[in-house]
Enzyme design. Sequence first.
Site, PDB file in Angstrom:
ATOM      1  NE  ARG A 165      -2.015  -2.099   2.934  1.00  0.00           N
ATOM      2  CZ  ARG A 165      -2.105  -2.948   3.297  1.00  0.00           C
ATOM      3  NH1 ARG A 165      -2.404  -4.144   2.854  1.00  0.00           N
ATOM      4  NH2 ARG A 165      -1.643  -3.752   4.442  1.00  0.00           N
TER       5      ARG A 165
ATOM      6  CD  GLU B 291       3.842 -10.663  18.046  1.00  0.00           C
ATOM      7  OE1 GLU B 291       2.916 -11.401  19.142  1.00  0.00           O
ATOM      8  OE2 GLU B 291       2.970 -10.185  16.890  1.00  0.00           O
TER       9      GLU B 291
END
Length: 173
Positions: free
Chosen positions: A61, A98
């Site tokens: 994006r 993560e």
Amino acid sequence: MDFKSIIRDIPNFPQQGIIFRDITPLLAHPHGLTSIIQGFQTKFVELNIGEVDAVIGIESRGFILGAALAMSLGASFVPVRKPKKLPSAVYRVEYSLEYGTDTLEIHQDALAKGERVVIIDDVIATGGTAAATAKLVQQTGAELLAYGFLIELDFLNGRKALPEVPIVSLVNY
């Protein structure tokens, strides 16, 4: 324009407990993209960062926002992509997520030494992707002037992962 009123919240996407901030309704709005670009331009002028030679857009994006901003500024647009998407010699940075790692790449000839650039993306969360992109810019020898994000997820403290340059966020959650 009130961006928050147009951005759609999608609960439990991509996984349980996450609220995904969907910008597609904002992009679909007849004045949405124009308002986003004007917002970035106004903030960058307020910061007095000076002339921008290139806008770096982070996949995917960031390509939409970055290309539109580059056109508006009369600057070049440079994509930063996931591995094996760019056809020429690249600089590569691996960074932590993560749960694991990811990699970003930029063409080695995308920027000239000393070019003045801004990095644009739709969202800053933990800051890992944006920080990795700054490392790619550093490898090219270009000068990072600022970051621009449509959305900042404040509770994740992503700013702390970034180099000390101005950071523009148009919407904060």
